[in-house]
Design an enzyme around this catalytic site. Structure first.
Site: not given
Ligand code: ZN
Length: 326
Positions: A16, A18, A165, A192, A195, A272
């Protein structure tokens, strides 16, 4: 035979933007933009109990990622980190809707991120593509409009879509029509799933058209489900350190790597979020090596095989295989 982790040419498919921008650049951007950050909130706390808690770190980082300049620099920063792990091909994912707090529109965001990719490719020689994340908690119309925009933009760097999210409150069946909207437009889908302990979410995601699963660890002890994944040619994008922090797994043995390797279930190791998780790709593999869960030879093999699951055109795939992964 390669002598150490650094020597092995790698692929990274789950990273990711960010969560991976370096602490140094975050601090620099905060200073330039005169934003006061709480530094301890940038990285996951040792007492993190869940994915929801883990995701809170992003609120702090996103404060500095609301300008075109910061987005462009963030892409270059993350790709350079991958370069130091000897990554040859990376798919960096980002959620455009999280960068609109100060008024950026989709076009400005994509122009900035694409300029970042161009600059990163020019400085590193790594092949870089983008995955665009819709956010599960967003209104459905926001996500479908995002996919409409993507189709119209037809970016040379966007190779697929994802939904990120909170998974537990927004399992695949609650976002099914949005997923279908993206898949029907012909976008490659990675999702995703699995998880937060729910195996069903992984199988549902595959039914809905996912070609890869982000994490997927909820099925790692279920041989039937793993065989199904193999039969359908799905790759599991695992992120060991992150999975421990979010409590997706109790410890590394939960990854069940010996079974996956023996049965040739497709999987790859990823970071990740390099900064939130405080990791690098070399560190992830070192951790597995230290616990005797994988060998250098196997690491080389899974990285070479992962190219077959990357969202690339046939010619790009051939180029990377023969020119970058030797
Ligand atoms: Zn992720």
């Amino acid at each position: 035979m390669k002598k150490c982790i650094q020597d092995i040419s790698k692929v990274e498919l789950h990273c990711h933007l960010d969560g991976s921008i370096s602490s140094d650049l975050i601090k620099q951007l905060a200073a330039e933009q005169q934003i006061a950050l709480i530094e301890e909130n940038l990285i996951v706390s040792e007492s993190c109990e869940s994915l929801d808690e883990y995701l809170q770190c992003f609120d702090e980082i996103l404060k500095v990622l609301q300008t075109a300049d910061s987005l462009k620099r963030a892409v270059v920063d993350v790709v350079k980190q991958a370069e130091s792990d000897n990554v040859k091909y990376i798919e960096v994912r980002f959620a455009p809707m999280l960068h609109m707090e100060k008024g950026l529109g989709l076009t400005e965001i994509f122009e900035a991120v694409e300029a970042g990719v161009e600059a990163a490719i020019a400085t590193t020689g790594i092949k870089v593509n983008l995955l665009v994340c819709a956010m599960r908690q967003q209104e459905a119309t926001v996500n479908t409009a995002l996919f409409d925009y993507l189709q119209q933009r037809d970016s040379q760097f966007v190779c697929g879509i994802d939904f990120a999210g909170p998974e537990a409150p927004f399992p695949p069946n609650t976002i099914e029509s949005q997923i279908e909207h993206g898949v029907n437009k012909g976008f490659n889908l990675t999702l995703h799933a699995g998880e937060c302990g729910c195996m069903h979410n992984v199988m549902e995601s595959i039914r809905l058209g996912a070609k890869r699963i982000g994490h997927g660890v909820a099925i790692n002890r279920d041989e039937l489900a793993l065989q199904e994944v193999k039969a359908q040619g799905i790759l599991l994008e695992m992120c060991p350190k992150s999975n421990i922090q979010t409590k997706a797994i109790r410890d590394l043995s939960d990854l069940n790597l010996s079974y996956l390797l023996k049965e040739e279930i497709p999987f790859l190791i990823n970071t990740d979020n390099r900064t939130v998780t405080q990791t690098s790709l070399n560190e992830e593999y070192e951790l597995l090596l230290q616990h005797n869960l994988i060998t250098l030879e196997q690491i080389e093999t899974i990285n070479k095989n992962a190219i077959d699951y990357a969202f690339l055109s046939d010619s790009e795939r051939r180029y990377i295989k023969s020119n970058l992964m030797s």
